[in-house]
Design an enzyme around this catalytic site. Structure first.
Site, PDB file in Angstrom:
ATOM      1  N   SER A  73      -6.423  46.449  75.456  1.00  0.00           N
ATOM      2  CA  SER A  73      -5.094  46.286  76.074  1.00  0.00           C
ATOM      3  C   SER A  73      -5.019  46.848  77.482  1.00  0.00           C
ATOM      4  O   SER A  73      -4.019  46.636  78.168  1.00  0.00           O
ATOM      5  CB  SER A  73      -4.020  46.939  75.193  1.00  0.00           C
ATOM      6  N   SER A 116     -19.507  55.194  75.722  1.00  0.00           N
ATOM      7  CA  SER A 116     -19.506  56.653  75.678  1.00  0.00           C
ATOM      8  C   SER A 116     -19.010  57.170  77.021  1.00  0.00           C
ATOM      9  O   SER A 116     -18.038  56.630  77.580  1.00  0.00           O
ATOM     10  CB  SER A 116     -20.927  57.147  75.351  1.00  0.00           C
ATOM     11  N   TYR A 159     -12.928  66.000  74.033  1.00  0.00           N
ATOM     12  CA  TYR A 159     -13.346  64.641  74.411  1.00  0.00           C
ATOM     13  C   TYR A 159     -14.872  64.551  74.438  1.00  0.00           C
ATOM     14  O   TYR A 159     -15.476  63.609  73.906  1.00  0.00           O
ATOM     15  CB  TYR A 159     -12.739  64.295  75.769  1.00  0.00           C
ATOM     16  N   LYS A 179     -17.782  62.228  72.248  1.00  0.00           N
ATOM     17  CA  LYS A 179     -18.795  61.340  72.838  1.00  0.00           C
ATOM     18  C   LYS A 179     -20.218  61.807  72.480  1.00  0.00           C
ATOM     19  O   LYS A 179     -21.109  60.983  72.303  1.00  0.00           O
ATOM     20  CB  LYS A 179     -18.600  61.244  74.359  1.00  0.00           C
TER      21      LYS A 179
HETATM   22  N1  LIG Z   1     -11.769  55.863  82.669  1.00  0.00           N
HETATM   23  C1  LIG Z   1     -12.824  56.685  82.704  1.00  0.00           C
HETATM   24  O1  LIG Z   1     -13.017  57.436  83.669  1.00  0.00           O
HETATM   25  C2  LIG Z   1     -13.825  56.675  81.570  1.00  0.00           C
HETATM   26  C3  LIG Z   1     -15.064  57.288  81.790  1.00  0.00           C
HETATM   27  C4  LIG Z   1     -16.001  57.296  80.771  1.00  0.00           C
HETATM   28  C5  LIG Z   1     -15.726  56.690  79.566  1.00  0.00           C
HETATM   29  N2  LIG Z   1     -14.511  56.101  79.355  1.00  0.00           N
HETATM   30  C6  LIG Z   1     -14.270  55.495  78.034  1.00  0.00           C
HETATM   31  O2  LIG Z   1     -13.899  54.144  78.215  1.00  0.00           O
HETATM   32  C7  LIG Z   1     -13.144  53.699  77.089  1.00  0.00           C
HETATM   33  C8  LIG Z   1     -11.918  52.936  77.582  1.00  0.00           C
HETATM   34  O3  LIG Z   1     -11.077  53.816  78.287  1.00  0.00           O
HETATM   35  P1  LIG Z   1     -10.311  53.386  79.626  1.00  0.00           P
HETATM   36  O4  LIG Z   1     -10.834  54.234  80.722  1.00  0.00           O
HETATM   37  O5  LIG Z   1     -10.328  51.925  79.792  1.00  0.00           O
HETATM   38  O6  LIG Z   1      -8.845  53.961  79.288  1.00  0.00           O
HETATM   39  P2  LIG Z   1      -7.471  53.209  78.965  1.00  0.00           P
HETATM   40  O7  LIG Z   1      -7.103  52.296  80.067  1.00  0.00           O
HETATM   41  O8  LIG Z   1      -6.533  54.299  78.583  1.00  0.00           O
HETATM   42  O9  LIG Z   1      -7.840  52.309  77.688  1.00  0.00           O
HETATM   43  C9  LIG Z   1      -8.016  52.866  76.411  1.00  0.00           C
HETATM   44  C10 LIG Z   1      -7.890  51.754  75.389  1.00  0.00           C
HETATM   45  O10 LIG Z   1      -8.130  52.306  74.089  1.00  0.00           O
HETATM   46  C11 LIG Z   1      -7.117  51.817  73.224  1.00  0.00           C
HETATM   47  N3  LIG Z   1      -6.879  52.753  72.125  1.00  0.00           N
HETATM   48  C12 LIG Z   1      -6.627  54.080  72.187  1.00  0.00           C
HETATM   49  N4  LIG Z   1      -6.412  54.559  70.960  1.00  0.00           N
HETATM   50  C13 LIG Z   1      -6.536  53.511  70.104  1.00  0.00           C
HETATM   51  C14 LIG Z   1      -6.417  53.365  68.693  1.00  0.00           C
HETATM   52  N5  LIG Z   1      -6.115  54.394  67.894  1.00  0.00           N
HETATM   53  N6  LIG Z   1      -6.620  52.150  68.156  1.00  0.00           N
HETATM   54  C15 LIG Z   1      -6.909  51.085  68.931  1.00  0.00           C
HETATM   55  N7  LIG Z   1      -7.037  51.154  70.269  1.00  0.00           N
HETATM   56  C16 LIG Z   1      -6.833  52.358  70.839  1.00  0.00           C
HETATM   57  C17 LIG Z   1      -5.879  51.654  74.108  1.00  0.00           C
HETATM   58  O11 LIG Z   1      -5.025  50.652  73.561  1.00  0.00           O
HETATM   59  P3  LIG Z   1      -3.623  50.909  72.831  1.00  0.00           P
HETATM   60  O12 LIG Z   1      -2.997  52.125  73.428  1.00  0.00           O
HETATM   61  O13 LIG Z   1      -2.853  49.639  73.102  1.00  0.00           O
HETATM   62  O14 LIG Z   1      -3.981  51.057  71.392  1.00  0.00           O
HETATM   63  C18 LIG Z   1      -6.518  51.115  75.385  1.00  0.00           C
HETATM   64  O15 LIG Z   1      -6.663  49.725  75.298  1.00  0.00           O
HETATM   65  C19 LIG Z   1     -12.812  54.956  76.275  1.00  0.00           C
HETATM   66  O16 LIG Z   1     -13.669  55.052  75.159  1.00  0.00           O
HETATM   67  C20 LIG Z   1     -13.106  56.090  77.250  1.00  0.00           C
HETATM   68  O17 LIG Z   1     -13.468  57.274  76.568  1.00  0.00           O
HETATM   69  C21 LIG Z   1     -13.562  56.078  80.341  1.00  0.00           C
END
Ligand SMILES: NC(=O)c1ccc[n+]([C@@H]2O[C@H](COP(=O)([O-])OP(=O)(O)OC[C@H]3O[C@@H](n4cnc5c(N)ncnc54)[C@H](OP(=O)(O)O)[C@@H]3O)[C@@H](O)[C@H]2O)c1
Length: 277
Positions: free
Chosen positions: A20, A155, A169, A173
Protein backbone atom coordinates in the site's frame (compact mmCIF):
# COMPACT_ATOMS: atom_id res chain seq x y z
CA UNK A 1 -12.02 -8.78 0.55
CA UNK A 2 -10.49 -8.65 -2.92
CA UNK A 3 -10.89 -6.80 -6.20
CA UNK A 4 -10.03 -8.66 -9.38
CA UNK A 5 -10.18 -8.25 -13.12
CA UNK A 6 -10.99 -11.37 -15.05
CA UNK A 7 -8.80 -12.57 -17.82
CA UNK A 8 -6.92 -15.77 -18.54
CA UNK A 9 -3.18 -15.50 -18.47
CA UNK A 10 -0.14 -17.73 -18.12
CA UNK A 11 2.02 -14.85 -16.91
CA UNK A 12 4.14 -15.36 -13.79
CA UNK A 13 2.43 -14.26 -10.57
CA UNK A 14 3.97 -12.17 -7.78
CA UNK A 15 2.58 -11.42 -4.32
CA UNK A 16 3.89 -8.24 -2.67
CA UNK A 17 3.05 -7.81 1.02
CA UNK A 18 2.98 -4.25 2.32
CA UNK A 19 2.07 -3.00 -1.16
CA UNK A 20 0.00 0.00 0.00
CA UNK A 21 3.00 2.36 0.11
CA UNK A 22 6.74 2.85 -0.28
CA UNK A 23 8.93 -0.02 -1.43
CA UNK A 24 5.99 -2.45 -1.74
CA UNK A 25 3.97 -0.15 -4.02
CA UNK A 26 7.03 0.54 -6.20
CA UNK A 27 7.80 -3.19 -6.34
CA UNK A 28 4.27 -3.99 -7.53
CA UNK A 29 4.68 -1.50 -10.38
CA UNK A 30 8.12 -2.78 -11.40
CA UNK A 31 6.85 -6.39 -11.54
CA UNK A 32 3.75 -5.36 -13.54
CA UNK A 33 6.00 -3.53 -16.02
CA UNK A 34 8.13 -6.69 -16.28
CA UNK A 35 5.09 -8.79 -17.32
CA UNK A 36 3.96 -10.28 -14.01
CA UNK A 37 0.40 -10.61 -12.77
CA UNK A 38 0.40 -8.90 -9.39
CA UNK A 39 -1.29 -9.55 -6.05
CA UNK A 40 -1.16 -6.55 -3.72
CA UNK A 41 -1.64 -7.15 0.02
CA UNK A 42 -1.76 -4.76 3.01
CA UNK A 43 -4.26 -3.51 5.61
CA UNK A 44 -5.26 -0.27 3.81
CA UNK A 45 -7.51 -1.61 1.02
CA UNK A 46 -8.32 1.90 -0.29
CA UNK A 47 -4.62 2.48 -1.03
CA UNK A 48 -4.32 -0.91 -2.72
CA UNK A 49 -7.40 -0.26 -4.85
CA UNK A 50 -6.00 3.08 -6.06
CA UNK A 51 -2.71 1.41 -6.95
CA UNK A 52 -4.36 -1.54 -8.71
CA UNK A 53 -6.59 0.83 -10.76
CA UNK A 54 -3.50 2.74 -11.77
CA UNK A 55 -1.57 -0.41 -12.71
CA UNK A 56 -4.47 -1.74 -14.81
CA UNK A 57 -4.56 1.54 -16.75
CA UNK A 58 -0.82 1.45 -17.38
CA UNK A 59 -0.56 -2.31 -18.05
CA UNK A 60 -4.01 -3.35 -19.38
CA UNK A 61 -2.96 -6.94 -20.14
CA UNK A 62 -1.86 -7.61 -16.56
CA UNK A 63 -4.12 -9.15 -13.89
CA UNK A 64 -3.94 -7.10 -10.70
CA UNK A 65 -5.66 -8.17 -7.48
CA UNK A 66 -5.89 -6.16 -4.25
CA UNK A 67 -6.41 -8.12 -1.04
CA UNK A 68 -6.81 -6.65 2.42
CA UNK A 69 -4.46 -8.56 4.70
CA UNK A 70 -2.91 -8.13 8.12
CA UNK A 71 0.21 -10.30 8.25
CA UNK A 72 -0.14 -10.46 12.07
CA UNK A 73 -3.31 -12.54 11.70
CA UNK A 74 -3.32 -16.26 10.82
CA UNK A 75 -6.90 -15.97 9.55
CA UNK A 76 -6.16 -12.98 7.36
CA UNK A 77 -3.08 -14.66 5.83
CA UNK A 78 -5.08 -17.89 5.24
CA UNK A 79 -7.79 -15.90 3.44
CA UNK A 80 -5.15 -14.12 1.30
CA UNK A 81 -3.68 -17.40 0.06
CA UNK A 82 -7.09 -19.02 -0.51
CA UNK A 83 -7.88 -16.12 -2.86
CA UNK A 84 -4.54 -16.41 -4.67
CA UNK A 85 -5.05 -20.15 -5.02
CA UNK A 86 -8.54 -19.79 -6.49
CA UNK A 87 -7.68 -16.80 -8.73
CA UNK A 88 -4.25 -17.91 -10.01
CA UNK A 89 -3.56 -21.51 -8.89
CA UNK A 90 0.17 -20.79 -8.46
CA UNK A 91 2.67 -18.23 -7.20
CA UNK A 92 6.04 -17.60 -8.88
CA UNK A 93 7.41 -14.93 -6.55
CA UNK A 94 6.69 -14.01 -2.93
CA UNK A 95 8.04 -10.62 -1.82
CA UNK A 96 7.96 -10.48 2.00
CA UNK A 97 8.04 -6.71 2.37
CA UNK A 98 5.45 -5.69 5.03
CA UNK A 99 7.11 -4.16 8.08
CA UNK A 100 7.52 -1.16 10.34
CA UNK A 101 10.25 0.47 12.41
CA UNK A 102 10.64 1.19 16.13
CA UNK A 103 12.90 3.85 17.66
CA UNK A 104 13.92 3.80 21.32
CA UNK A 105 16.39 2.33 23.77
CA UNK A 106 16.00 -1.20 25.12
CA UNK A 107 15.27 0.29 28.55
CA UNK A 108 12.41 2.53 27.44
CA UNK A 109 10.74 0.47 24.70
CA UNK A 110 7.71 -1.43 26.06
CA UNK A 111 7.74 -5.22 25.73
CA UNK A 112 4.43 -4.98 23.85
CA UNK A 113 6.16 -2.92 21.14
CA UNK A 114 8.99 -5.47 20.82
CA UNK A 115 6.27 -8.14 20.45
CA UNK A 116 4.27 -6.24 17.81
CA UNK A 117 7.44 -5.50 15.86
CA UNK A 118 8.46 -9.19 15.86
CA UNK A 119 4.90 -10.26 15.03
CA UNK A 120 4.81 -8.18 11.85
CA UNK A 121 8.42 -8.12 10.61
CA UNK A 122 9.36 -11.72 11.50
CA UNK A 123 6.34 -13.92 12.30
CA UNK A 124 4.38 -12.22 9.49
CA UNK A 125 7.06 -13.40 7.07
CA UNK A 126 6.82 -16.95 8.44
CA UNK A 127 3.00 -16.95 8.15
CA UNK A 128 3.15 -15.81 4.52
CA UNK A 129 6.03 -18.13 3.60
CA UNK A 130 4.36 -21.24 5.07
CA UNK A 131 1.09 -20.44 3.33
CA UNK A 132 2.85 -19.62 0.03
CA UNK A 133 4.91 -22.82 -0.28
CA UNK A 134 2.22 -25.07 -1.84
CA UNK A 135 1.56 -22.40 -4.49
CA UNK A 136 5.29 -21.78 -5.09
CA UNK A 137 5.71 -25.54 -5.59
CA UNK A 138 2.98 -25.46 -8.25
CA UNK A 139 4.97 -22.79 -10.12
CA UNK A 140 8.12 -24.93 -9.84
CA UNK A 141 6.26 -27.92 -11.34
CA UNK A 142 5.52 -25.84 -14.45
CA UNK A 143 9.10 -24.60 -14.86
CA UNK A 144 12.30 -26.06 -16.31
CA UNK A 145 14.57 -23.30 -14.96
CA UNK A 146 17.15 -23.93 -12.21
CA UNK A 147 14.97 -21.84 -9.89
CA UNK A 148 11.29 -22.46 -10.51
CA UNK A 149 10.10 -19.92 -7.93
CA UNK A 150 11.56 -17.21 -5.69
CA UNK A 151 11.09 -15.74 -2.25
CA UNK A 152 12.56 -12.26 -1.69
CA UNK A 153 12.91 -11.00 1.88
CA UNK A 154 13.06 -7.24 2.41
CA UNK A 155 15.47 -6.92 5.31
CA UNK A 156 17.64 -3.86 6.06
CA UNK A 157 21.25 -2.92 6.51
CA UNK A 158 20.47 -3.01 10.27
CA UNK A 159 19.69 -6.70 9.79
CA UNK A 160 23.49 -7.13 9.57
CA UNK A 161 24.60 -4.62 12.19
CA UNK A 162 22.47 -3.29 15.04
CA UNK A 163 22.71 0.21 16.46
CA UNK A 164 21.59 2.11 19.56
CA UNK A 165 17.91 3.13 19.64
CA UNK A 166 17.05 0.67 16.89
CA UNK A 167 17.31 -2.60 18.82
CA UNK A 168 13.73 -3.81 18.32
CA UNK A 169 13.61 -3.19 14.58
CA UNK A 170 17.13 -4.45 14.10
CA UNK A 171 16.40 -7.66 16.03
CA UNK A 172 13.41 -8.38 13.75
CA UNK A 173 15.65 -8.07 10.71
CA UNK A 174 18.45 -10.19 12.29
CA UNK A 175 15.80 -12.84 12.91
CA UNK A 176 14.73 -12.55 9.27
CA UNK A 177 18.34 -13.06 8.12
CA UNK A 178 18.66 -16.20 10.28
CA UNK A 179 15.35 -17.53 8.98
CA UNK A 180 16.43 -16.89 5.39
CA UNK A 181 19.78 -18.71 5.82
CA UNK A 182 17.99 -21.84 7.01
CA UNK A 183 15.09 -21.58 4.55
CA UNK A 184 17.46 -21.16 1.57
CA UNK A 185 18.98 -24.59 2.21
CA UNK A 186 15.67 -26.24 3.13
CA UNK A 187 14.19 -25.20 -0.24
CA UNK A 188 17.36 -25.60 -2.36
CA UNK A 189 16.46 -29.01 -3.79
CA UNK A 190 12.86 -27.91 -4.32
CA UNK A 191 14.16 -25.20 -6.75
CA UNK A 192 12.69 -22.36 -4.67
CA UNK A 193 15.28 -19.59 -4.26
CA UNK A 194 15.53 -17.39 -1.17
CA UNK A 195 17.13 -13.95 -1.58
CA UNK A 196 17.56 -11.14 0.91
CA UNK A 197 17.59 -7.47 -0.07
CA UNK A 198 19.17 -5.06 2.44
CA UNK A 199 18.16 -1.44 1.73
CA UNK A 200 19.58 1.55 3.57
CA UNK A 201 17.48 4.68 4.13
CA UNK A 202 14.78 4.84 1.44
CA UNK A 203 12.24 7.63 0.76
CA UNK A 204 8.96 6.06 1.94
CA UNK A 205 6.41 6.44 4.74
CA UNK A 206 8.62 4.32 7.01
CA UNK A 207 9.58 7.28 9.24
CA UNK A 208 5.91 8.30 9.71
CA UNK A 209 4.67 4.80 10.50
CA UNK A 210 7.56 3.94 12.88
CA UNK A 211 6.80 3.81 16.61
CA UNK A 212 8.81 6.03 18.98
CA UNK A 213 10.73 9.22 18.18
CA UNK A 214 13.38 9.20 15.52
CA UNK A 215 16.69 10.31 17.05
CA UNK A 216 17.89 13.58 15.45
CA UNK A 217 21.24 12.00 14.60
CA UNK A 218 19.65 9.44 12.24
CA UNK A 219 19.86 10.03 8.52
CA UNK A 220 16.64 11.67 7.34
CA UNK A 221 14.58 9.67 4.86
CA UNK A 222 14.39 12.64 2.45
CA UNK A 223 18.04 11.93 1.69
CA UNK A 224 17.43 8.24 1.17
CA UNK A 225 17.24 6.41 -2.15
CA UNK A 226 14.00 6.31 -4.18
CA UNK A 227 11.78 3.29 -3.52
CA UNK A 228 11.82 2.56 -7.29
CA UNK A 229 15.55 1.77 -7.08
CA UNK A 230 14.93 -0.75 -4.29
CA UNK A 231 12.03 -2.21 -6.30
CA UNK A 232 14.28 -2.87 -9.31
CA UNK A 233 16.79 -4.66 -7.06
CA UNK A 234 13.94 -6.81 -5.69
CA UNK A 235 12.93 -7.77 -9.25
CA UNK A 236 16.56 -8.65 -10.07
CA UNK A 237 16.79 -10.75 -6.89
CA UNK A 238 13.64 -12.66 -7.86
CA UNK A 239 15.01 -13.36 -11.35
CA UNK A 240 18.68 -13.93 -10.43
CA UNK A 241 18.67 -15.05 -6.79
CA UNK A 242 21.40 -13.69 -4.52
CA UNK A 243 22.05 -14.34 -0.80
CA UNK A 244 22.18 -10.65 0.17
CA UNK A 245 22.13 -7.43 -1.83
CA UNK A 246 23.43 -4.29 -0.11
CA UNK A 247 22.13 -1.22 -1.87
CA UNK A 248 24.08 1.72 -0.49
CA UNK A 249 27.81 2.42 -0.33
CA UNK A 250 27.46 3.22 3.39
CA UNK A 251 25.72 -0.14 3.85
CA UNK A 252 28.46 -2.02 1.97
CA UNK A 253 31.19 -0.26 4.01
CA UNK A 254 29.27 -0.90 7.25
CA UNK A 255 28.96 -4.64 6.55
CA UNK A 256 32.66 -4.82 5.61
CA UNK A 257 33.82 -2.96 8.75
CA UNK A 258 31.49 -5.09 10.89
CA UNK A 259 33.20 -8.20 9.45
CA UNK A 260 36.71 -6.70 9.78
CA UNK A 261 36.44 -5.02 13.19
CA UNK A 262 33.06 -4.81 14.95
CA UNK A 263 34.82 -2.92 17.77
CA UNK A 264 35.76 -0.10 15.39
CA UNK A 265 32.11 0.20 14.30
CA UNK A 266 31.09 0.18 18.00
CA UNK A 267 33.24 3.29 18.52
CA UNK A 268 31.75 5.10 15.50
CA UNK A 269 28.18 4.30 16.58
CA UNK A 270 28.91 5.21 20.21
CA UNK A 271 29.93 8.72 19.13
CA UNK A 272 26.63 9.10 17.25
CA UNK A 273 24.64 7.75 20.19
CA UNK A 274 26.31 10.17 22.64
CA UNK A 275 25.40 13.10 20.38
CA UNK A 276 21.73 12.04 20.43
CA UNK A 277 21.51 12.05 24.27
N1 LIG B 1 12.37 3.01 4.19
C1 LIG B 1 13.56 2.56 4.61
O1 LIG B 1 14.49 3.35 4.87
C2 LIG B 1 13.81 1.08 4.74
C3 LIG B 1 15.14 0.64 4.86
C4 LIG B 1 15.39 -0.71 4.98
C5 LIG B 1 14.36 -1.62 4.96
N2 LIG B 1 13.07 -1.19 4.86
C6 LIG B 1 12.01 -2.21 4.87
O2 LIG B 1 11.22 -2.07 3.71
C7 LIG B 1 9.92 -2.61 3.95
C8 LIG B 1 8.87 -1.64 3.43
O3 LIG B 1 8.93 -0.45 4.19
P1 LIG B 1 8.76 1.00 3.53
O4 LIG B 1 10.04 1.72 3.73
O5 LIG B 1 8.22 0.90 2.16
O6 LIG B 1 7.73 1.65 4.57
P2 LIG B 1 6.19 2.06 4.41
O7 LIG B 1 6.01 3.01 3.30
O8 LIG B 1 5.76 2.45 5.78
O9 LIG B 1 5.49 0.68 3.98
C9 LIG B 1 5.28 -0.37 4.89
C10 LIG B 1 4.23 -1.29 4.32
O10 LIG B 1 4.05 -2.39 5.22
C11 LIG B 1 2.66 -2.59 5.39
N3 LIG B 1 2.37 -3.20 6.69
C12 LIG B 1 2.79 -2.80 7.91
N4 LIG B 1 2.26 -3.59 8.85
C13 LIG B 1 1.51 -4.51 8.20
C14 LIG B 1 0.70 -5.61 8.63
N5 LIG B 1 0.55 -5.92 9.92
N6 LIG B 1 0.08 -6.35 7.69
C15 LIG B 1 0.20 -6.05 6.38
N7 LIG B 1 0.94 -5.03 5.91
C16 LIG B 1 1.57 -4.27 6.83
C17 LIG B 1 2.04 -1.20 5.26
O11 LIG B 1 0.69 -1.31 4.82
P3 LIG B 1 -0.62 -1.06 5.70
O12 LIG B 1 -0.30 -0.03 6.74
O13 LIG B 1 -1.64 -0.60 4.69
O14 LIG B 1 -0.94 -2.40 6.27
C18 LIG B 1 2.89 -0.62 4.14
O15 LIG B 1 2.35 -0.98 2.90
C19 LIG B 1 9.83 -2.89 5.45
O16 LIG B 1 10.02 -4.26 5.71
C20 LIG B 1 11.01 -2.09 6.02
O17 LIG B 1 11.49 -2.66 7.22
C21 LIG B 1 12.78 0.14 4.74
Amino acid sequence: MSTTINSTSSAPVVLVTGASSGIGAATAEVFAAAGYDVVLAARRLNRLTDLSDNLRCKYPTRRVVSIECDVNSDLSVDALFKTISSDFGKLNVLVNNAGFGVYGTVETTPISVFQQNMDTNYLGVIRCTQAALPLLRKAVAGSTCRWGASIVMVSSIVGRRSMPQLSSYSATKFALEALSEALRLELWDDRIAVSVVNPGATRTEFGDSAKGNRPGTFLSFEHGMPSETVAKIILNAARSPKRNTYLTLAGKIGVFVQWLSPKLLDMVLLRTFRKSK
